[in-house]
Design a protein around this motif. Sequence first.
Motif, short mmCIF file in Angstrom:
data_model
loop_
_atom_site.label_atom_id
_atom_site.label_comp_id
_atom_site.label_asym_id
_atom_site.label_seq_id
_atom_site.Cartn_x
_atom_site.Cartn_y
_atom_site.Cartn_z
N THR A 200 0.94 -1.06 0.19
CA THR A 200 0.15 0.25 -0.25
C THR A 200 1.08 1.42 -0.40
O THR A 200 2.18 1.27 0.42
N ILE A 201 0.70 2.20 -0.99
CA ILE A 201 1.08 3.31 -0.86
C ILE A 201 0.42 4.57 -0.58
O ILE A 201 -0.87 3.97 -1.08
N SER A 202 0.65 5.44 -0.56
CA SER A 202 0.08 6.62 -0.74
C SER A 202 0.61 7.89 -1.37
O SER A 202 1.97 7.39 -1.83
N LEU A 203 -0.12 8.33 -2.84
CA LEU A 203 0.58 8.90 -3.89
C LEU A 203 -0.68 9.85 -3.83
O LEU A 203 -1.95 10.88 -3.48
N LYS A 204 -0.21 11.74 -3.99
CA LYS A 204 -0.22 12.28 -4.07
C LYS A 204 -0.66 12.74 -6.27
O LYS A 204 0.69 12.85 -6.34
N LEU A 205 -1.52 13.52 -6.34
CA LEU A 205 -1.49 13.47 -7.67
C LEU A 205 -1.79 14.43 -7.64
O LEU A 205 -3.03 15.11 -6.97
N ASN A 206 -2.18 15.51 -9.17
CA ASN A 206 -1.97 17.23 -9.44
C ASN A 206 -3.99 16.77 -9.80
O ASN A 206 -4.29 15.86 -9.79
N ASP A 207 -4.12 17.71 -9.42
CA ASP A 207 -5.69 17.64 -9.44
C ASP A 207 -6.23 17.63 -10.96
O ASP A 207 -7.41 16.45 -10.99
N GLU A 208 -6.07 17.39 -12.07
CA GLU A 208 -5.98 17.69 -13.25
C GLU A 208 -5.57 16.10 -14.19
O GLU A 208 -6.25 15.99 -14.27
N ILE A 209 -5.01 15.26 -13.10
CA ILE A 209 -4.42 14.22 -13.64
C ILE A 209 -5.21 13.06 -12.36
O ILE A 209 -6.03 12.70 -13.39
N LYS B 243 -8.12 14.28 -12.01
CA LYS B 243 -9.54 14.24 -13.04
C LYS B 243 -9.56 13.58 -14.37
O LYS B 243 -10.32 12.37 -14.47
N GLU B 244 -8.56 13.92 -14.57
CA GLU B 244 -9.01 12.91 -15.71
C GLU B 244 -8.84 11.45 -15.43
O GLU B 244 -9.34 10.39 -15.85
N VAL B 245 -7.72 10.68 -14.47
CA VAL B 245 -7.88 9.37 -14.27
C VAL B 245 -9.45 8.90 -13.94
O VAL B 245 -9.95 8.14 -14.58
N GLU B 246 -10.10 9.74 -13.11
CA GLU B 246 -11.17 9.44 -12.43
C GLU B 246 -12.58 9.74 -13.50
O GLU B 246 -13.33 8.41 -14.17
N GLU B 247 -12.22 10.53 -14.92
CA GLU B 247 -12.97 10.26 -16.16
C GLU B 247 -12.47 8.64 -16.87
O GLU B 247 -13.53 8.50 -17.49
N ILE B 248 -11.46 8.13 -16.66
CA ILE B 248 -10.74 7.56 -17.82
C ILE B 248 -11.81 5.83 -17.48
O ILE B 248 -11.88 5.11 -17.81
N THR B 249 -11.33 6.56 -15.83
CA THR B 249 -11.80 5.14 -14.90
C THR B 249 -13.09 4.65 -15.31
O THR B 249 -13.15 3.51 -15.33
N ARG B 250 -13.86 5.61 -15.36
CA ARG B 250 -15.33 5.42 -15.14
C ARG B 250 -15.67 5.12 -16.89
O ARG B 250 -16.31 4.40 -16.42
N ALA B 251 -15.01 5.58 -18.07
CA ALA B 251 -15.53 4.95 -19.45
C ALA B 251 -14.82 3.87 -19.60
O ALA B 251 -15.74 2.82 -19.64
N SER C 112 -11.02 -0.53 -11.86
CA SER C 112 -10.82 0.70 -10.69
C SER C 112 -9.86 1.83 -10.31
O SER C 112 -9.21 1.10 -11.91
N ARG C 113 -10.18 2.45 -9.96
CA ARG C 113 -8.57 3.73 -10.11
C ARG C 113 -7.71 2.43 -9.61
O ARG C 113 -6.01 3.23 -9.95
N ASN C 114 -7.19 1.71 -8.79
CA ASN C 114 -6.27 1.21 -8.53
C ASN C 114 -5.62 0.66 -9.26
O ASN C 114 -4.68 0.22 -9.62
N ARG C 115 -6.67 -0.46 -10.65
CA ARG C 115 -6.28 -1.23 -11.48
C ARG C 115 -5.84 0.10 -12.51
O ARG C 115 -4.35 -0.91 -13.17
N TYR C 116 -5.95 0.69 -13.09
CA TYR C 116 -5.43 1.70 -13.55
C TYR C 116 -4.48 2.38 -13.12
O TYR C 116 -3.34 1.67 -13.81
N ILE C 117 -4.09 2.47 -12.07
CA ILE C 117 -2.97 3.33 -11.88
C ILE C 117 -1.86 2.02 -11.41
O ILE C 117 -0.95 1.89 -12.08
N ASN C 118 -2.11 1.04 -11.41
CA ASN C 118 -1.43 -0.10 -11.45
C ASN C 118 -0.55 -0.57 -12.65
O ASN C 118 -0.01 -0.85 -13.20
#
Length: 69
Positions: free
Chosen positions: A3-12, A14-22, A26-32
Amino acid sequence: MKTISLKLNDEIFKEVEEITRALKVSRNRYINDAVSIYNRVHKRRLLKTQLEKESALACQDSMDILEEF
């Protein structure tokens, strides 16, 4: 699994959220997956650099041997 803690820029984020939804993943799977791809890219770059150095050394050795003949 770690488990890690990750800080992302707000814009990044938002993009992750949009793409994972589409993609309906899961966000975790996408980032992995993203980190895995990024690692492969950098491993190839490191390998390329190493091969270039070793090729230059082998080239010089070959030229030395040719001069001796």
